[in-house]
Write a protein that holds these residues in place. Structure first.
Motif, PDB file in Angstrom:
ATOM      1  N   THR A  25      13.168 -26.627  -2.710  1.00  0.00           N
ATOM      2  CA  THR A  25      11.938 -25.843  -2.751  1.00  0.00           C
ATOM      3  C   THR A  25      11.907 -24.772  -1.661  1.00  0.00           C
ATOM      4  O   THR A  25      10.990 -23.963  -1.632  1.00  0.00           O
ATOM      5  CB  THR A  25      10.700 -26.742  -2.605  1.00  0.00           C
ATOM      6  OG1 THR A  25      10.655 -27.298  -1.285  1.00  0.00           O
ATOM      7  CG2 THR A  25      10.714 -27.862  -3.630  1.00  0.00           C
TER       8      THR A  25
ATOM      9  N   THR B 104      -3.448 -28.525  -6.971  1.00  0.00           N
ATOM     10  CA  THR B 104      -3.408 -27.491  -5.939  1.00  0.00           C
ATOM     11  C   THR B 104      -2.239 -26.537  -6.171  1.00  0.00           C
ATOM     12  O   THR B 104      -1.281 -26.856  -6.877  1.00  0.00           O
ATOM     13  CB  THR B 104      -3.244 -28.116  -4.542  1.00  0.00           C
ATOM     14  OG1 THR B 104      -1.940 -28.722  -4.448  1.00  0.00           O
ATOM     15  CG2 THR B 104      -4.318 -29.166  -4.277  1.00  0.00           C
ATOM     16  N   GLN B 105      -2.328 -25.378  -5.550  1.00  0.00           N
ATOM     17  CA  GLN B 105      -1.236 -24.403  -5.608  1.00  0.00           C
ATOM     18  C   GLN B 105       0.037 -24.981  -4.990  1.00  0.00           C
ATOM     19  O   GLN B 105       1.146 -24.719  -5.468  1.00  0.00           O
ATOM     20  CB  GLN B 105      -1.639 -23.129  -4.859  1.00  0.00           C
ATOM     21  CG  GLN B 105      -2.763 -22.343  -5.487  1.00  0.00           C
ATOM     22  CD  GLN B 105      -2.300 -21.475  -6.647  1.00  0.00           C
ATOM     23  OE1 GLN B 105      -1.110 -21.311  -6.868  1.00  0.00           O
ATOM     24  NE2 GLN B 105      -3.259 -20.923  -7.376  1.00  0.00           N
ATOM     25  N   VAL B 106      -0.115 -25.769  -3.935  1.00  0.00           N
ATOM     26  CA  VAL B 106       1.056 -26.370  -3.283  1.00  0.00           C
ATOM     27  C   VAL B 106       1.781 -27.303  -4.250  1.00  0.00           C
ATOM     28  O   VAL B 106       3.014 -27.287  -4.347  1.00  0.00           O
ATOM     29  CB  VAL B 106       0.624 -27.121  -2.005  1.00  0.00           C
ATOM     30  CG1 VAL B 106       1.786 -27.946  -1.444  1.00  0.00           C
ATOM     31  CG2 VAL B 106       0.125 -26.133  -0.955  1.00  0.00           C
ATOM     32  N   GLN B 107       1.021 -28.120  -4.972  1.00  0.00           N
ATOM     33  CA  GLN B 107       1.636 -29.019  -5.952  1.00  0.00           C
ATOM     34  C   GLN B 107       2.331 -28.238  -7.062  1.00  0.00           C
ATOM     35  O   GLN B 107       3.447 -28.566  -7.479  1.00  0.00           O
ATOM     36  CB  GLN B 107       0.572 -29.943  -6.555  1.00  0.00           C
ATOM     37  CG  GLN B 107       0.016 -30.966  -5.587  1.00  0.00           C
ATOM     38  CD  GLN B 107      -1.152 -31.725  -6.177  1.00  0.00           C
ATOM     39  OE1 GLN B 107      -1.936 -31.193  -6.972  1.00  0.00           O
ATOM     40  NE2 GLN B 107      -1.288 -32.987  -5.787  1.00  0.00           N
TER      41      GLN B 107
ATOM     42  N   LEU C 173       3.602 -25.219  -6.973  1.00  0.00           N
ATOM     43  CA  LEU C 173       4.826 -24.596  -6.471  1.00  0.00           C
ATOM     44  C   LEU C 173       5.919 -25.634  -6.251  1.00  0.00           C
ATOM     45  O   LEU C 173       7.095 -25.390  -6.560  1.00  0.00           O
ATOM     46  CB  LEU C 173       4.537 -23.841  -5.173  1.00  0.00           C
ATOM     47  CG  LEU C 173       3.733 -22.555  -5.332  1.00  0.00           C
ATOM     48  CD1 LEU C 173       3.332 -22.010  -3.962  1.00  0.00           C
ATOM     49  CD2 LEU C 173       4.512 -21.507  -6.113  1.00  0.00           C
ATOM     50  N   ASP C 174       5.568 -26.799  -5.738  1.00  0.00           N
ATOM     51  CA  ASP C 174       6.560 -27.844  -5.512  1.00  0.00           C
ATOM     52  C   ASP C 174       7.198 -28.279  -6.827  1.00  0.00           C
ATOM     53  O   ASP C 174       8.434 -28.389  -6.938  1.00  0.00           O
ATOM     54  CB  ASP C 174       5.905 -29.035  -4.821  1.00  0.00           C
ATOM     55  CG  ASP C 174       6.857 -30.207  -4.653  1.00  0.00           C
ATOM     56  OD1 ASP C 174       7.911 -30.033  -4.028  1.00  0.00           O
ATOM     57  OD2 ASP C 174       6.551 -31.302  -5.161  1.00  0.00           O
TER      58      ASP C 174
END
Length: 255
Positions: A72, A110-113, A115-116
C-alpha cells in the motif's frame, strides 16, 4: 525469441505476493515442488516468510528468496519489481495473491479503509504487472490474479473489498489483451477455502459457517492445495488460455 522454460530444469521463477502464510504459502510450496525457483513476498509476516524459505531451501539449495514490502506504500511498491528480478535475474510467473480483507459497513466506511483495500487488492497487482511485464515477455510468462467468487455475488458489509477485487478482475481481462501474445493473464476465484482470521468462535458463527457449507454442492470447504494446483495449471500447462477466470468453489457460484 525465448520460449517458456520447463520448470523442471530449475530455471523458471515464480514471484508470489503475500506468500508467507495460508494460501500464498501453499502456492509457494506447490510451485517449488514442481521445480520452480520461488520469490516469496511478505509485509508483516517476515518470520513466517523466512521460515518457509528456509524449509524450501533445505529441499533445494538456493531455490527460494524473500522480499518484503508494504504494497500500500507507493515508494515501497515502486522498487519491488527490481528487488524481485535481482533474486534470480528472470521471471516466469507473477502471482498477485496478497490481499487485505475485512468488513466495511457503509455507515462506518472510511477513506483510509477504501484506499487500503483498493491498494492491496488492485493497485499493487497493476503496477507490479507494469514493472515485471518486460521480464515476463522475455520468458513467455504469465500473470495469475487471485480474485473472489463474491465479486459477482456481492457481500453485505464488504463493498469496498468486493469493488477492489472486481477491479482486479477487470485488470485481468484488459492486460490479457494488452500483453498478448507474449504474456498470458488469468485469474483464480476461490470460494470457501479458509475461514477469515478475524472470525470469532461462537454459536452464531458456527451456524453461519454451516450455512455456507450447506450451500456448496460438493458439501465441504476447499483447501489451499485446490487453489495452488489451479494456479500452477494456469502458469505451466494452460498455454492456450488467457483472459479467463477459474472459479474454485465446489460449485457454490451456481446459486
Amino acid at each position: 525469441m525465448t520460449e517458456h522454460t520447463d520448470p523442471t530444469d530449475g530455471q523458471a521463477v515464480v514471484f508470489i505476493t503475500g506468500a508467507a502464510r495460508r494460501i500464498g504459502a501453499e502456492i509457494a510450496r506447490t510451485f517449488h515442488q514442481a521445480g520452480y525457483r520461488v520469490v516469496i513476498h511478505c509485509h508483516r509476516s517476515r518470520t513466517d516468510a523466512d521460515a518457509l524459505a528456509l524449509q524450501l531451501n533445505e529441499i533445494r539449495a538456493g531455490s527460494t528468496s524473500v522480499v518484503s514490502a508494504d504494497l500500500t506504500d507507493e515508494h515501497a511498491l515502486s522498487g519491488l519489481g527490481d528487488a524481485v528480478l535481482s533474486c534470480h535475474q528472470r521471471l516466469d510467473v507473477l502471482v498477485n495473491n496478497a490481499s487485505s480483507f475485512y468488513p466495511t459497513p457503509l455507515p462506518s466506511l472510511t477513506q483510509v479503509q477504501w484506499l487500503d483495500l483498493m491498494n492491496s487488492n488492485a493497485r499493487a497487482g497493476l503496477f507490479l504487472a507494469q514493472q515485471l511485464a518486460p521480464a515476463l515477455s522475455t520468458t513467455a510468462g504469465s500473470i495469475i490474479n487471485l480474485t473472489d467468487i463474491n465479486v459477482s455475488r456481492g457481500m453485505a458489509e464488504f463493498s469496498a473489498y468486493t469493488m477492489a477485487k472486481a477491479a482486479l478482475g477487470a485488470m485481468t481481462r484488459s492486460l490479457a489483451r494488452e500483453l498478448a501474445p507474449r504474456v498470458r493473464v488469468n485469474a483464480v476465484s476461490p470460494g470457501a477455502i479458509l475461514w477469515p482470521e478475524h472470525t470469532q468462535a461462537s454459536a452464531a458463527q458456527d451456524a453461519e459457517q454451516a450455512g455456507i457449507i450447506s450451500g456448496i454442492p460438493l458439501g465441504r470447504l476447499g483447501t489451499p492445495a485446490d487453489i495452488a494446483r489451479t494456479v500452477l495449471f494456469l502458469a505451466r500447462d494452460a498455454t492456450y488460455i488467457t483472459g479467463q477466470n477459474i472459479r474454485v468453489d465446489g460449485g457454490r457460484a451456481l446459486g
